[in-house]
Design a protein around this motif. Structure first.
Motif: not given
Length: 133
Positions: A102-128
């Motif tokens: 239905a709207f390929p460019v928009w869908s790909v943009l949202v999918i990319a943002m979802c991948v970024l979101l999953v990474y941001a939520l699962t990335a471990h914070p830096r520890t010493r």
């Protein structure tokens, strides 16, 4: 002088909260367009993988409002929001794959943002690496 509150939120969690909020707003916009302007999309409802535009409008509206709430929960450091954010991001990415025609460019943009979101939520914070002596 007021005491400042020390936050346990890492930069990634703050980023995830903002991205979840933005993706939620995008999905609400997608839902409203699908509900009120069926002629906006260049394909007919028969060309979409499943459902019609009215069904997709309600799906995107509900998912978008849920993601906005999750984004607010992440920014407010709520523990439930991290797990819900990952689950919702995966669900939205799969939904955008079905809505891709239905709207390929928009869908790909949202999918990319979802991948970024999953990474941001699962990335471990830096520890010493070594504790201070």
């Amino acid at each position: 002088m007021t005491a400042s509150r020390i936050s346990n939120t890492t930069g990634w969690l703050s980023f995830a909260g903002v991205v979840a909020f933005v993706v939620g707003v995008f999905n609400v916009m997608d839902g409203l367009v699908a509900l009120f302007r069926n002629d906006y999309y260049q394909v007919t409802s028969q060309d979409i993988l499943v459902f019609n535009f009215t069904a997709w409008g309600w799906i995107w509206l509900i998912l978008g409002l849920a993601q906005i709430a999750i984004g607010a929960g992440l920014l407010a450091e709520q523990s439930w929001a991290r797990t819900a954010g990952v689950a919702m991001a995966v669900l939205v990415a799969i939904g955008q794959l079905a809505f891709l025609r239905a709207f390929p460019v928009w869908s790909v943009l949202v999918i990319a943002m979802c991948v970024l979101l999953v990474y941001a939520l699962t990335a471990h914070p830096r520890t010493r690496a070594y504790p201070e002596a």
